[in-house]
Design a protein around this motif. Sequence first.
Motif, PDB file in Angstrom:
ATOM      1  N   THR A  70       0.983  -1.082  -0.057  1.00  0.00           N
ATOM      2  CA  THR A  70      -0.145  -0.107   0.213  1.00  0.00           C
ATOM      3  C   THR A  70       0.927   1.322  -0.007  1.00  0.00           C
ATOM      4  N   GLN A  71       0.477   2.386  -0.830  1.00  0.00           N
ATOM      5  CA  GLN A  71       1.283   3.576  -0.830  1.00  0.00           C
ATOM      6  C   GLN A  71       1.070   4.169   0.565  1.00  0.00           C
ATOM      7  N   LEU A  72       2.215   4.552   0.904  1.00  0.00           N
ATOM      8  CA  LEU A  72       2.279   5.371   2.323  1.00  0.00           C
ATOM      9  C   LEU A  72       2.287   6.765   1.934  1.00  0.00           C
ATOM     10  N   TRP A  73       3.229   7.079   1.200  1.00  0.00           N
ATOM     11  CA  TRP A  73       3.184   8.747   0.658  1.00  0.00           C
ATOM     12  C   TRP A  73       3.976   8.876  -0.599  1.00  0.00           C
ATOM     13  N   GLU A  74       3.884  10.120  -1.207  1.00  0.00           N
ATOM     14  CA  GLU A  74       4.308  10.384  -2.383  1.00  0.00           C
ATOM     15  C   GLU A  74       4.899  11.985  -2.263  1.00  0.00           C
ATOM     16  N   ARG A  75       6.002  12.063  -3.065  1.00  0.00           N
ATOM     17  CA  ARG A  75       6.755  13.579  -2.783  1.00  0.00           C
ATOM     18  C   ARG A  75       7.350  13.769  -4.402  1.00  0.00           C
ATOM     19  N   LYS A  76       7.182  15.069  -4.953  1.00  0.00           N
ATOM     20  CA  LYS A  76       7.892  15.633  -5.806  1.00  0.00           C
ATOM     21  C   LYS A  76       9.323  15.572  -5.689  1.00  0.00           C
ATOM     22  N   ALA A  77      10.311  14.908  -6.262  1.00  0.00           N
ATOM     23  CA  ALA A  77      11.867  15.022  -6.048  1.00  0.00           C
ATOM     24  C   ALA A  77      12.386  14.686  -7.350  1.00  0.00           C
ATOM     25  N   ASP A  78      13.877  15.312  -7.646  1.00  0.00           N
ATOM     26  CA  ASP A  78      14.373  14.661  -8.790  1.00  0.00           C
ATOM     27  C   ASP A  78      15.241  13.726  -8.524  1.00  0.00           C
ATOM     28  N   TRP A  79      15.574  13.489  -7.149  1.00  0.00           N
ATOM     29  CA  TRP A  79      16.494  12.451  -6.798  1.00  0.00           C
ATOM     30  C   TRP A  79      16.205  11.963  -5.413  1.00  0.00           C
ATOM     31  N   ALA A  80      16.546  10.894  -5.179  1.00  0.00           N
ATOM     32  CA  ALA A  80      16.177  10.230  -3.814  1.00  0.00           C
ATOM     33  C   ALA A  80      17.294   9.070  -3.505  1.00  0.00           C
ATOM     34  N   ALA A  81      17.428   9.085  -2.293  1.00  0.00           N
ATOM     35  CA  ALA A  81      18.357   7.963  -1.877  1.00  0.00           C
ATOM     36  C   ALA A  81      18.230   7.553  -0.420  1.00  0.00           C
ATOM     37  N   ALA A  82      18.224   6.330  -0.018  1.00  0.00           N
ATOM     38  CA  ALA A  82      18.118   5.940   1.382  1.00  0.00           C
ATOM     39  C   ALA A  82      19.396   5.779   2.182  1.00  0.00           C
ATOM     40  N   ALA A  83      19.115   6.146   3.272  1.00  0.00           N
ATOM     41  CA  ALA A  83      20.828   6.257   4.323  1.00  0.00           C
ATOM     42  C   ALA A  83      20.020   5.356   5.616  1.00  0.00           C
ATOM     43  N   GLY A  84      20.925   4.962   6.189  1.00  0.00           N
ATOM     44  CA  GLY A  84      20.749   4.331   7.704  1.00  0.00           C
ATOM     45  C   GLY A  84      20.520   2.783   7.410  1.00  0.00           C
ATOM     46  N   GLY A  85      20.438   2.127   8.583  1.00  0.00           N
ATOM     47  CA  GLY A  85      20.096   0.766   8.502  1.00  0.00           C
ATOM     48  C   GLY A  85      18.598   0.362   8.952  1.00  0.00           C
ATOM     49  N   ASP A  86      18.409  -1.103   9.011  1.00  0.00           N
ATOM     50  CA  ASP A  86      17.069  -1.509   9.007  1.00  0.00           C
ATOM     51  C   ASP A  86      16.241  -0.577  10.164  1.00  0.00           C
ATOM     52  N   ARG A  87      16.679  -0.234  11.370  1.00  0.00           N
ATOM     53  CA  ARG A  87      16.044   0.278  12.542  1.00  0.00           C
ATOM     54  C   ARG A  87      16.271   1.975  12.505  1.00  0.00           C
ATOM     55  N   ASP A  88      17.110   2.384  11.692  1.00  0.00           N
ATOM     56  CA  ASP A  88      17.229   3.788  11.669  1.00  0.00           C
ATOM     57  C   ASP A  88      17.096   4.463  10.286  1.00  0.00           C
ATOM     58  N   ALA A  89      16.381   3.984   9.269  1.00  0.00           N
ATOM     59  CA  ALA A  89      16.466   4.237   7.955  1.00  0.00           C
ATOM     60  C   ALA A  89      15.931   5.694   7.745  1.00  0.00           C
ATOM     61  N   VAL A  90      16.197   6.438   6.612  1.00  0.00           N
ATOM     62  CA  VAL A  90      15.755   7.733   6.157  1.00  0.00           C
ATOM     63  C   VAL A  90      15.808   7.759   4.791  1.00  0.00           C
ATOM     64  N   VAL A  91      15.075   8.552   4.231  1.00  0.00           N
ATOM     65  CA  VAL A  91      15.030   8.890   2.667  1.00  0.00           C
ATOM     66  C   VAL A  91      15.423  10.418   2.489  1.00  0.00           C
ATOM     67  N   VAL A  92      16.413  10.460   1.766  1.00  0.00           N
ATOM     68  CA  VAL A  92      16.963  11.767   1.405  1.00  0.00           C
ATOM     69  C   VAL A  92      16.531  12.360   0.058  1.00  0.00           C
ATOM     70  N   VAL A  93      16.014  13.456  -0.132  1.00  0.00           N
ATOM     71  CA  VAL A  93      15.425  13.789  -1.415  1.00  0.00           C
ATOM     72  C   VAL A  93      15.731  15.392  -1.663  1.00  0.00           C
ATOM     73  N   GLY A  94      15.869  15.509  -2.806  1.00  0.00           N
ATOM     74  CA  GLY A  94      16.394  16.975  -3.296  1.00  0.00           C
ATOM     75  C   GLY A  94      15.911  17.028  -4.642  1.00  0.00           C
ATOM     76  N   LYS A  95      16.306  18.360  -5.316  1.00  0.00           N
ATOM     77  CA  LYS A  95      15.895  18.634  -6.637  1.00  0.00           C
ATOM     78  C   LYS A  95      17.292  19.036  -7.223  1.00  0.00           C
ATOM     79  N   LEU A  96      17.203  18.789  -8.785  1.00  0.00           N
ATOM     80  CA  LEU A  96      18.352  18.948  -9.658  1.00  0.00           C
ATOM     81  C   LEU A  96      18.653  20.529  -9.762  1.00  0.00           C
ATOM     82  N   LEU A  97      19.946  20.849  -9.577  1.00  0.00           N
ATOM     83  CA  LEU A  97      20.374  22.191  -9.925  1.00  0.00           C
ATOM     84  C   LEU A  97      19.939  23.153  -8.690  1.00  0.00           C
ATOM     85  N   VAL A  98      19.488  22.371  -7.687  1.00  0.00           N
ATOM     86  CA  VAL A  98      19.186  23.417  -6.458  1.00  0.00           C
ATOM     87  C   VAL A  98      19.745  22.967  -5.509  1.00  0.00           C
ATOM     88  N   LYS A  99      20.276  23.925  -4.453  1.00  0.00           N
ATOM     89  CA  LYS A  99      21.134  23.426  -3.419  1.00  0.00           C
ATOM     90  C   LYS A  99      20.219  23.035  -2.231  1.00  0.00           C
TER      91      LYS A  99
END
Length: 456
Positions: A70-99
Amino acid sequence: MVVVALAATGVWNPFPGMWDWVDRSEPISEPDVVWQQRVGGTPRSVTIAGDVVVVEQRTRVEARSLATGTQLWERKADWAAAAGGDRDAVVVVGKLLVKGYEVLDPATGATRRRDDDAVAVWTYRNMLLDARCVAATDCTISAWDARGTAPLWTAFVPGVRSGLLGDNPGLLGTRRLDAVRIDEKVAGPEPVPPLLGFPIDGRVHVLDTATGRVLQDVEPGRDERLSVVGGRLLRITARSQDGACYFAISGRDPATGREAWQRTGVNLRTADSAGCVQREDPYGARSVLIGVAPDAREAVLDGYDGRLLLTAAPGEKLLAVDDRYALVRTADKSAVASRELGTGRVRWTRPAGAKAGAALTPYAAVLADEKPSRLVAVDPRTGRELASLRTSANALAVGPQGMVIGEGREIGYVRFGGAPVAPGRTGDGGVPGPGGTAGVPEPEDSCGPKRELCDG
């Protein structure tokens, strides 16, 4: 025509359930997956982050429940990457050419931390790094716990390479062996290496990830390529003579610059055939390197001390490697075998076609075969089968209890070992105890042969 018109206008449906049947996707594997969903766009990457499946697409990122799809959420983003392990995972998102970037909670999509200045981000299983610059030659690299709110350390560097924008821009390390129908990020984020090599203005700045100290600032020689692997700075020389390339590798202590080991004659495939110019990083993973010995047999080297960890038999082909095992295609091209690094002992062998691909992850070795098209996951230590699918889909992500496969916009989740069981750690006889799942292997210690990836 009347029947069609009435059905189309919603006045009467003479074929109950017909439109549901039209919209329903065909199963992407046999046996069927636990769940199958059509995502908003063709995935660029898929990651299992705790209890969530994170799907990166071209202009958006979405998260789905690992249990139900089931979809939990959705965001506009040009790139996304996961960090952290099984218990402290996060999702990092951003836009191209934008700091800047945002760190999101994978279950809710809520913003945990926001940054408005970073120009690049690197994501690891146990750390997140970012770079920000106040001027072209005045930049800082900062390290964060995945869910931290204050940097662990900050290092100053004289700029960053042109084009270092977005998530995980290239550093000087190793490149993975390719495998057909297995995504290169199938294993998820890796632990941060003890050293990282930042290419800046033709030089390499070697950064200690435990302390944030810049240990070396080195300019490569005319015939050299620099790489940072297994806690060493490697100086790889390729010299053209008599119509051939002659190679030498020197592993240097990053703190003192002294040579720790040296090997000649091993081709790390960093050079092309035109004048031995080195344009590529060596193949490898974590703390090991893959090369070709003078007798044309493939070999695995320890980046820390230069030891020869494995020499393939004549005709064998290396398909995948980590710091524990190597998967090789046998000389007769009829099977894939797992070899233990350091001893060369065969751990297991499975029949496989001549074009089978393979990948090693902390939780499973994945094999992709054809005629018939199959995906198989096995315990990396024993070869015990965890999942076997007749499918033309790709292996996208592997987690502690299963893997995500996908074809086009369809993705599905395959649970290892069949039906779910209560959480528990695998013990003797498959009896669960605290921390894992019965019948599912836990990741082994991946600290490297000298524990160089774990000890500070």
